[in-house]
Design a protein around this motif. Structure first.
Motif, PDB file in Angstrom:
ATOM      1  N   SER A  30       0.901  -1.164   0.211  1.00 30.90           N
ATOM      2  CA  SER A  30      -0.024  -0.165   0.056  1.00 30.90           C
ATOM      3  C   SER A  30       0.625   1.392   0.060  1.00 30.90           C
ATOM      4  CB  SER A  30      -0.978   0.089   1.210  1.00 30.90           C
ATOM      5  OG  SER A  30      -0.199  -0.062   2.363  1.00 30.90           O
ATOM      6  N   GLU A  31       2.214   1.226   0.195  1.00 32.00           N
ATOM      7  CA  GLU A  31       3.005   2.436   0.333  1.00 32.00           C
ATOM      8  C   GLU A  31       3.829   2.617  -1.001  1.00 32.00           C
ATOM      9  OE1 GLU A  31       5.427  -0.789   1.608  1.00 32.00           O
ATOM     10  OE2 GLU A  31       3.725  -0.319   2.081  1.00 32.00           O
ATOM     11  N   SER A  32       3.429   1.722  -1.941  1.00 36.85           N
ATOM     12  CA  SER A  32       4.428   1.571  -2.940  1.00 36.85           C
ATOM     13  C   SER A  32       3.551   1.800  -4.402  1.00 36.85           C
ATOM     14  CB  SER A  32       4.981   0.274  -2.871  1.00 36.85           C
ATOM     15  OG  SER A  32       5.733  -0.008  -4.355  1.00 36.85           O
ATOM     16  N   TRP A 116      -1.826   4.283  -6.125  1.00 38.52           N
ATOM     17  CA  TRP A 116      -3.227   3.881  -5.621  1.00 38.52           C
ATOM     18  C   TRP A 116      -4.166   4.966  -5.897  1.00 38.52           C
ATOM     19  CZ3 TRP A 116      -4.197  -1.161  -3.090  1.00 38.52           C
ATOM     20  CH2 TRP A 116      -3.047  -2.018  -2.895  1.00 38.52           C
ATOM     21  N   CYS A 117      -5.480   4.655  -6.297  1.00 39.52           N
ATOM     22  CA  CYS A 117      -6.392   5.629  -6.228  1.00 39.52           C
ATOM     23  C   CYS A 117      -7.451   5.418  -5.119  1.00 39.52           C
ATOM     24  CB  CYS A 117      -6.962   5.494  -7.449  1.00 39.52           C
ATOM     25  SG  CYS A 117      -8.319   6.986  -7.787  1.00 39.52           S
ATOM     26  N   VAL A 118      -7.912   6.333  -4.443  1.00 38.51           N
ATOM     27  CA  VAL A 118      -8.686   6.322  -3.519  1.00 38.51           C
ATOM     28  C   VAL A 118      -9.972   7.176  -3.617  1.00 38.51           C
ATOM     29  CG1 VAL A 118      -9.351   6.194  -0.869  1.00 38.51           C
ATOM     30  CG2 VAL A 118      -7.105   5.623  -1.697  1.00 38.51           C
ATOM     31  N   TYR A 119     -11.233   6.754  -4.049  1.00 36.23           N
ATOM     32  CA  TYR A 119     -12.385   7.566  -3.868  1.00 36.23           C
ATOM     33  C   TYR A 119     -12.889   7.292  -2.455  1.00 36.23           C
ATOM     34  CZ  TYR A 119     -17.553   8.112  -3.848  1.00 36.23           C
ATOM     35  OH  TYR A 119     -18.670   8.355  -3.230  1.00 36.23           O
ATOM     36  N   HIS A 120     -13.485   8.588  -2.018  1.00 41.95           N
ATOM     37  CA  HIS A 120     -14.066   8.636  -0.591  1.00 41.95           C
ATOM     38  C   HIS A 120     -15.423   9.444  -0.825  1.00 41.95           C
ATOM     39  CE1 HIS A 120     -14.886   9.336   3.564  1.00 41.95           C
ATOM     40  NE2 HIS A 120     -14.109   8.231   3.960  1.00 41.95           N
ATOM     41  N   ALA A 249      -0.977   3.267   6.212  1.00 43.60           N
ATOM     42  CA  ALA A 249      -0.862   2.650   5.122  1.00 43.60           C
ATOM     43  C   ALA A 249       0.055   2.998   3.924  1.00 43.60           C
ATOM     44  CB  ALA A 249      -2.238   3.008   4.511  1.00 43.60           C
ATOM     45  N   ASN A 250       0.347   4.264   4.089  1.00 37.24           N
ATOM     46  CA  ASN A 250       1.438   5.045   2.958  1.00 37.24           C
ATOM     47  C   ASN A 250       2.791   4.882   3.714  1.00 37.24           C
ATOM     48  OD1 ASN A 250       0.343   7.021   5.148  1.00 37.24           O
ATOM     49  ND2 ASN A 250       1.989   8.290   4.045  1.00 37.24           N
ATOM     50  N   ARG A 251       3.095   4.222   4.674  1.00 37.16           N
ATOM     51  CA  ARG A 251       4.714   4.091   5.009  1.00 37.16           C
ATOM     52  C   ARG A 251       4.677   2.595   5.677  1.00 37.16           C
ATOM     53  NH1 ARG A 251       7.147   8.687   5.059  1.00 37.16           N
ATOM     54  NH2 ARG A 251       9.059   7.632   6.162  1.00 37.16           N
ATOM     55  N   SER A 252       6.103   2.273   5.339  1.00 37.36           N
ATOM     56  CA  SER A 252       6.634   0.850   6.033  1.00 37.36           C
ATOM     57  C   SER A 252       6.991   0.910   7.375  1.00 37.36           C
ATOM     58  CB  SER A 252       7.436   0.317   4.824  1.00 37.36           C
ATOM     59  OG  SER A 252       8.713   1.132   4.803  1.00 37.36           O
ATOM     60  N   ASP A 253       7.137   1.890   8.040  1.00 42.44           N
ATOM     61  CA  ASP A 253       7.530   2.258   9.309  1.00 42.44           C
ATOM     62  C   ASP A 253       7.016   1.158  10.281  1.00 42.44           C
ATOM     63  OD1 ASP A 253       9.242   5.288   9.078  1.00 42.44           O
ATOM     64  OD2 ASP A 253       7.242   5.101   7.892  1.00 42.44           O
TER      65      ASP A 253
END
Length: 292
Positions: A30-32, A116-120, A249-253
């Motif tokens: 998800s971060e890639s 990644w594309c997110v609709y909300h 979700a956007n980081r592997s930390d």
């Protein structure tokens, strides 16, 4: 059928995402921006009571703590859809929610390079976000253009509909009140709140009508480094009296790293969740819109 999302809590490893439509061993991150990759030593099987992992460090390193978030395919809750792009400006894709989606997360699987594309529902069809980035919602009319109880309509952006490319869409319901003993209760909601900047425990309180197990929060109007896709869950724990440890979700930390800083961000209540302090830059900057 459904989705399994795996993340190491104590080491820096990617968010590994698998689903039953694409099959076990086919991972997304998800971060890639990478497309799917085949890994025969991570998640290796979906079972009738869960899943199986192998020995890779991302999923089963000795002495490492992990969490898994699993979403079952079910009308009114969640669906997984795969499709092939055709570059049409009004591509219609069917889903099986039986109600209008509250959020849709789409990833191109056949090649690398696309976000990644997110609709909300709270930002609408004229805007889009990227799950792998911390940026704010962008004005875009070429991604998710319309949603209904049986379909969603796509534009011709390569992120969602490039000719010949394959995609997966994770479709989340919103307030479908068909659950519970009397079939009048909701178990999932997608919404927003406005921050008030009160970091001494007086932040906004969100009424869902139920106590959540999993909450993901994103600042949709600010693009700084504190607007990560922060994830909280009841298994790892949140508390109004002690620190919470989000994952992003956007980081592997790992938990407690620079970007997943330990602070008292939120607490779960019997009817939803409450924004606490002092993690106000993440969940409660005054005047900013946060989606969940």
């Amino acid at each position: 059928g459904g989705l399994v999302w795996l993340k190491s809590r104590t080491t820096q490893e990617s968010n590994n995402i698998y689903d039953t439509e694409r099959g076990a061993m086919e991972a997304l991150f998800s971060e890639s921006t990478a497309g799917e990759g085949n890994y025969n030593n991570r998640l290796t099987a979906f079972n009738n009571n869960g899943f199986r992992v192998n020995s890779d460090d991302a999923t089963n390193k000795s002495g490492t703590d992990y969490c898994s978030w699993t979403f079952r395919k079910a009308p009114g809750f969640f669906d997984v859809v795969t499709y092939t792009g055709n570059s049409s400006t009004n591509r219609t894709v069917s889903h099986n929610l039986g109600s209008v989606p509250g959020a849709i997360i789409i990833k191109q699987t056949s090649s690398n390079g696309n976000n990644w594309c997110v609709y909300h529902r709270s930002t609408g069809t004229s805007k889009a976000l990227s799950l792998n980035l911390f940026g704010k919602a962008e004005n875009r009319d070429d991604r998710v253009k319309a949603v209904s109880s049986s379909t969603f309509t796509l534009g011709n952006s390569s992120e969602v509909n490039f000719n010949g490319s394959t995609y997966v869409a994770y479709v989340f319901a919103h307030d479908d009140q068909s659950f519970g003993t009397n079939h009048n209760e909701s178990i999932i909601k997608c919404g927003s709140y406005t921050g008030n900047g009160n970091f001494s425990g007086g932040g906004p309180e969100v009424d869902l009508g139920f106590e959540p197990q999993w909450v993901m929060i994103k600042n949709a109007t600010e693009s700084g480094t504190y607007s990560n896709w922060h994830i909280y869950d009841n298994s790892r724990g949140v508390s109004s009296k002690s620190d919470d440890i989000p994952l992003s979700a956007n980081r592997s930390d790992n938990e407690g790293s620079t970007y997943n800083t330990i602070a008292d961000y939120i607490s779960f209540t019997s009817r939803g969740f409450k924004i606490e302090g002092p993690g106000y830059t993440v969940t409660d900057t005054s005047g900013e819109t946060y989606i969940y």
